[in-house]
Design a protein around this motif. Structure first.
Motif, PDB file in Angstrom:
ATOM      1  N   VAL A  23     -36.972  -5.590  16.893  1.00 57.61           N
ATOM      2  CA  VAL A  23     -35.990  -6.169  15.820  1.00 57.61           C
ATOM      3  C   VAL A  23     -37.148  -7.470  15.248  1.00 57.61           C
ATOM      4  O   VAL A  23     -37.483  -8.217  15.707  1.00 57.61           O
ATOM      5  CB  VAL A  23     -34.926  -7.100  16.628  1.00 57.61           C
ATOM      6  N   GLU A  24     -37.546  -6.901  13.806  1.00 60.46           N
ATOM      7  CA  GLU A  24     -38.402  -7.965  13.225  1.00 60.46           C
ATOM      8  C   GLU A  24     -37.586  -9.157  12.900  1.00 60.46           C
ATOM      9  O   GLU A  24     -36.425  -9.295  12.668  1.00 60.46           O
ATOM     10  CB  GLU A  24     -38.816  -7.414  11.830  1.00 60.46           C
ATOM     11  N   ASP A  25     -38.524 -10.314  12.766  1.00 62.35           N
ATOM     12  CA  ASP A  25     -38.036 -11.624  12.607  1.00 62.35           C
ATOM     13  C   ASP A  25     -36.809 -12.005  13.232  1.00 62.35           C
ATOM     14  O   ASP A  25     -35.635 -12.557  12.943  1.00 62.35           O
ATOM     15  CB  ASP A  25     -37.640 -11.720  11.090  1.00 62.35           C
ATOM     16  N   ASN A  26     -36.748 -11.799  14.802  1.00 59.27           N
ATOM     17  CA  ASN A  26     -35.418 -11.956  15.696  1.00 59.27           C
ATOM     18  C   ASN A  26     -35.543 -13.361  15.905  1.00 59.27           C
ATOM     19  O   ASN A  26     -36.624 -14.195  15.987  1.00 59.27           O
ATOM     20  CB  ASN A  26     -35.600 -11.059  16.841  1.00 59.27           C
ATOM     21  N   THR A  27     -34.217 -14.039  16.143  1.00 58.08           N
ATOM     22  CA  THR A  27     -34.302 -15.116  16.652  1.00 58.08           C
ATOM     23  C   THR A  27     -33.203 -15.215  17.859  1.00 58.08           C
ATOM     24  O   THR A  27     -32.382 -14.269  18.105  1.00 58.08           O
ATOM     25  CB  THR A  27     -33.640 -16.386  15.480  1.00 58.08           C
ATOM     26  N   ASP A  28     -32.996 -16.280  18.681  1.00 60.16           N
ATOM     27  CA  ASP A  28     -32.176 -16.376  19.675  1.00 60.16           C
ATOM     28  C   ASP A  28     -32.135 -15.226  20.727  1.00 60.16           C
ATOM     29  O   ASP A  28     -31.229 -14.861  21.039  1.00 60.16           O
ATOM     30  CB  ASP A  28     -30.761 -16.677  19.267  1.00 60.16           C
ATOM     31  N   ALA A  29     -33.241 -14.837  21.070  1.00 65.24           N
ATOM     32  CA  ALA A  29     -33.356 -13.471  21.648  1.00 65.24           C
ATOM     33  C   ALA A  29     -33.220 -13.577  23.230  1.00 65.24           C
ATOM     34  O   ALA A  29     -33.567 -14.941  23.868  1.00 65.24           O
ATOM     35  CB  ALA A  29     -34.881 -12.891  21.652  1.00 65.24           C
ATOM     36  N   ARG A  30     -32.244 -13.043  23.949  1.00 61.62           N
ATOM     37  CA  ARG A  30     -31.687 -13.162  25.321  1.00 61.62           C
ATOM     38  C   ARG A  30     -31.796 -11.820  26.043  1.00 61.62           C
ATOM     39  O   ARG A  30     -31.453 -10.867  25.538  1.00 61.62           O
ATOM     40  CB  ARG A  30     -30.297 -13.671  25.397  1.00 61.62           C
ATOM     41  N   VAL A  31     -32.553 -12.035  27.133  1.00 53.14           N
ATOM     42  CA  VAL A  31     -32.562 -10.637  28.201  1.00 53.14           C
ATOM     43  C   VAL A  31     -32.207 -11.079  29.410  1.00 53.14           C
ATOM     44  O   VAL A  31     -32.401 -12.158  29.935  1.00 53.14           O
ATOM     45  CB  VAL A  31     -34.021 -10.504  28.555  1.00 53.14           C
TER      46      VAL A  31
END
Length: 156
Positions: A23-31
């Motif tokens: 996911v290009e230019d991703n924000t707020d990534a959560r795993v």
């Protein structure tokens, strides 16, 4: 509104399973990683929520796993519970989601690598044995005599 999924690449290694959520230019990534599943979510460049949920093929060690984040993707290194056991697929279900693909650039058929190496070593040993058991080279002492007599014949 339908849920958007991140294009996901995966590959298998003896100790880990690797997944890359693209996911290009991703924000707020959560795993969120549990012993039997992973839930990934983030926002894409347009601010739209992207979410993937994966029920794993086998149990993983969620305590000894990591993720690496960049502006283009999020890569997860998930430790297998049982090492040296190949996973034929990433998911528990035999149906492959359309957003999931094998990362052929990083895929390596590591199963049986030791056997392959052993075959190569045995083949190399066989070649060395053939080379070392050859007969001694022919004696070439008489070549000097022939060349001298040929030179004398040409000069006469």
């Amino acid at each position: 509104m339908a849920t958007l999924h991140a294009r996901t690449l995966w590959y298998d290694r003896p100790k880990y399973v690797f997944m890359e959520f693209c996911v290009e230019d991703n924000t707020d990534a959560r795993v969120l990683l549990e012993d039997h599943r992973l839930v990934f979510s983030c926002k894409n460049a347009d601010g739209v929520e992207v979410c993937n949920e994966i029920e794993f093929y086998a149990k993983v060690n969620s305590k000894d796993s990591q993720d690496k984040r960049s502006g283009r993707s999020i890569t997860c290194f998930v430790r297998k519970w049982k090492e040296n056991v190949a996973w034929p697929r990433l998911t528990k279900e035999d149906i492959k989601p359309v957003w999931l693909s094998v990362d052929f650039d990083n895929w390596r058929d590591w199963e049986g690598d030791e056997e392959t190496e052993l075959v190569h070593v045995e083949h190399y040993a066989e070649l060395l044995k053939k080379v070392s058991t050859k007969a001694p080279p022919p004696v070439m002492d008489d070549l000097d005599d022939d060349s001298d007599s040929a030179a004398e014949a040409a000069g006469t």
